[in-house]
Design an enzyme around this catalytic site. Structure first.
Site, short mmCIF file in Angstrom:
data_model
loop_
_atom_site.label_atom_id
_atom_site.label_comp_id
_atom_site.label_asym_id
_atom_site.label_seq_id
_atom_site.Cartn_x
_atom_site.Cartn_y
_atom_site.Cartn_z
N TYR A 128 32.57 39.49 40.44
CA TYR A 128 33.28 38.43 39.71
C TYR A 128 32.62 38.11 38.38
O TYR A 128 31.54 38.57 38.07
CB TYR A 128 33.51 37.19 40.56
N GLU A 129 33.35 37.34 37.57
CA GLU A 129 32.97 37.03 36.18
C GLU A 129 32.82 38.28 35.32
O GLU A 129 32.00 38.34 34.41
CB GLU A 129 31.68 36.20 36.14
N GLY A 130 33.63 39.27 35.59
CA GLY A 130 33.57 40.55 34.89
C GLY A 130 32.69 41.51 35.66
O GLY A 130 31.50 41.28 35.81
N GLN B 162 30.37 44.57 32.18
CA GLN B 162 29.18 44.06 31.49
C GLN B 162 28.44 45.18 30.75
O GLN B 162 27.97 45.00 29.61
CB GLN B 162 28.21 43.41 32.49
N ARG C 247 28.47 33.93 33.47
CA ARG C 247 27.83 35.23 33.66
C ARG C 247 26.33 35.10 33.79
O ARG C 247 25.70 35.78 34.62
CB ARG C 247 28.22 36.16 32.50
#
Length: 578
Positions: free
Chosen positions: A436-438, A443, A295
């Site tokens: 992506y990556e949450g 977040q 992230r």
């Protein structure tokens, strides 16, 4: 495609003038890391990005990746570029010497990541994923896994990938169905299918190490029943070599909007041999080591896009002749840089990119403190700062990076919409970083729902105190005063949100993205004030800081009003009316 010039001088201004990074690192046992050494490393990194990575950026986008006979082929020039990357020792830049790394500070890795993301976003994904996998194995793997896998991964001969998402289970990982059956030799047979697996297969390295989430037979339901497994493409062989091909395959590669030179794979595991990483049913804890690293990396990708976009657009604005400056009724046409709206777009990008670079470097130094500070309390404080800022950097930097790419494209006008000028690729590539990556909404919920309430609100209070204390000696200055005023409003909004959340569970979700943007703008304003107040600050720094204070920081007033409105306007419309 505009040429890219690595902003090494500005990086050294941040490391030296603003942060005095050598002094911080010396206090953590890194006395040998001088500013001149950092300059040498960043200079070499910049040359790699300019001369090796950037020239294959557009061709890589146009050619894309291809699945042939069950194997992924990357675009022309990518295997050679990666071989040069390995030969230069870049995979091990900030990794531990005991695994073959150079042990240099993380801040150098962060700044290299920015340059690589500017030069070739897709190429930078490959080593970025590997670093996250290395960190997860290093922290949670047993001695055998570390000994077997870390040296070749740090060297760059083997690379990494993370396999979380399933077709029916994205953010809600508790729904995943992949299974792992224990074997008599201590290994597991992993079975299942994963989607959206970046760099799941490629031809850059001889082996690819997948970290796969799956369930053991006795797993409880939900996220408490998830375990993490190391599943290599090739099983380890004799003397560190390769053994048999594992029972895993590429089902397909996605046809995407951007990052076309990075393969996004459907991966099938058909009883593949894997080994447990960490404790049974504690896979999320281990995976979050990798995810948090990724992230932060993704946030830096947004920063890299903004820098590349600014460089292209500012060069175009200086060269493109169209119209005249305000008040010039006659005379020859002038570069479009004379137009206030063009200047405003360029300054908006720069207002993010230069402060974002400095905030990222500050956070990287906090990571060094969290890992190496001799005082336990100082380590805990630094770890809290990093935890608080991780969702902010990921979400705000990728939002602002995408917005910067769009602004730069607008500076080009019609030329920004056609391929050869490079801006449309930046827009397409930047978009994934918000997802992506949450996703950035996730977040923001992490910030509001977890980080603000952790330890009774200790994390934001510590960060707000840091801002106030550092600017207090200059409280009445043109740079500090607006930031301190915005900080005070942010603190009020933070307390009010906590109160409303206790009464209505919809409040955090309704407020999250607005609150994160508010928080990020105050943090960036803090950095701008610190830079502008330095005796060594060049006039250009102060000019951009004034622009930020006058034209960007006031956006917090609108965000404050939106937060005051609460969840009611968001939740009022009946579901059937959507």
């Amino acid at each position: 495609m505009p040429a890219y010039a690595a902003p090494v001088d500005d990086m050294l201004f941040v490391l030296g003038d603003l942060l005095d990074a050598p002094a911080t690192l010396a206090g953590l046992g890194g006395e040998e890391v001088s500013l001149s050494l950092m300059g040498e490393v960043l200079g070499e990194a910049g040359r790699f990005c300019e001369k090796v990575a950037q020239p294959i950026n557009r061709s890589g986008d146009e050619e894309g990746c291809v699945l042939e006979n069950g194997a992924v082929r990357t675009p022309k020039g990518f295997p050679e570029a990666y071989a040069a990357f390995v030969e230069g020792g870049w995979p091990g830049l900030a990794h531990a010497p005991e695994h073959g790394g150079q042990g240099l500070p993380r801040v150098l890795q962060v700044l290299f990541d920015e340059m690589l993301s500017s030069a070739n976003f897709s190429f930078g994904l490959f080593p970025g994923l590997t670093r996250g996998a290395v960190e997860a194995i290093e922290r949670h793997g047993d001695a055998t896994l570390k000994e077997t896998y870390l040296p070749p991964m740090v060297e760059g001969r083997w690379m990494g990938a993370m396999a979380l998402t399933e077709a029916h289970a994205g953010t809600d990982l508790g729904l995943l169905r992949s299974k792992a059956e224990p074997q008599a030799d201590g290994s597991h047979r992993v079975t299942g299918s994963k989607i959206f697996i970046s760099a799941g297969d490629h031809d850059l390295s001889e082996n690819i190490i997948h970290l796969v989430l799956a369930r053991l037979p006795d797993a409880p339901p939900g996220v408490k029943g998830i375990s993490l497994f190391l599943v290599p493409k090739f099983l380890p062989g004799e003397a560190g070599g390769l053994g048999a091909r594992n029972a895993m395959s590429v089902g397909s590669i996605e046809h995407k909007m951007g990052i076309k030179a990075s393969p996004t794979c459907v991966m099938n595991y058909d009883g593949a041999t894997g080994w447990l990483v960490g404790a049974p049913h504690q896979g999320l804890r281990a995976m979050f080591t990798m995810m948090n690293a990724e992230r932060l990396f993704v946030g830096i990708q947004g920063l890299g896009i903004a820098e590349a976009a600014y460089q292209g657009a500012s060069a175009y604005a200086r060269e493109r002749v169209q119209g005249r400056a305000p008040g010039a009724a006659s005379g020859p046409a002038q570069p479009i840089l004379v137009h206030p709206d063009v200047r405003k777009m360029l300054l908006t990008i720069r207002g993010f990119s230069e402060a974002g670079r400095a905030l990222a470097a500050w956070t990287a130094l906090e990571m060094e403190k969290a890992a190496r500070h001799p005082d336990i309390a100082a380590r805990a404080r630094a770890e809290g700062m990093v935890a608080l800022l991780t969702p902010v950097i990921k979400a705000a930097f990728t939002d602002l990076g995408f917005e910067s790419a769009v602004l730069a494209q607008q500076v080009f006008g019609g030329h920004g919409y056609v391929r050869e000028w490079g801006m449309e690729q930046l827009v397409r590539d930047a978009r994934i970083a918000q997802i992506y990556e949450g996703t950035n909404g996730i977040q923001a919920m992490d910030l509001v729902g977890r980080k603000l309430t952790q330890d009774g609100g200790a994390l934001p209070r510590a960060f707000f105190a840091e801002i106030r204390e550092s600017l207090a000696p200059h409280a009445a200055s043109e740079f500090a005063a607006p930031v301190l005023a915005a900080l005070e409003r942010l603190e009020v909004a933070t307390e009010a949100l906590a109160g409303r959340a206790a009464a209505d569970p919809a409040e955090p979700g309704a407020a999250a993205t607005d609150y994160l943007r508010f928080f990020a703008l105050v943090a960036l304003g803090w950095i701008w004030a610190r830079m502008a107040l330095l005796p060594s600050a060049p006039p250009a720094k102060q000019a951009v800081a004034r622009f930020f204070m006058a034209r960007i920081l006031p956006q917090t007033l609108g965000l404050e009003l939106a937060l005051r409105a609460g969840a009611a306007p968001v939740m009022a419309l009946e579901d059937a009316a959507f």
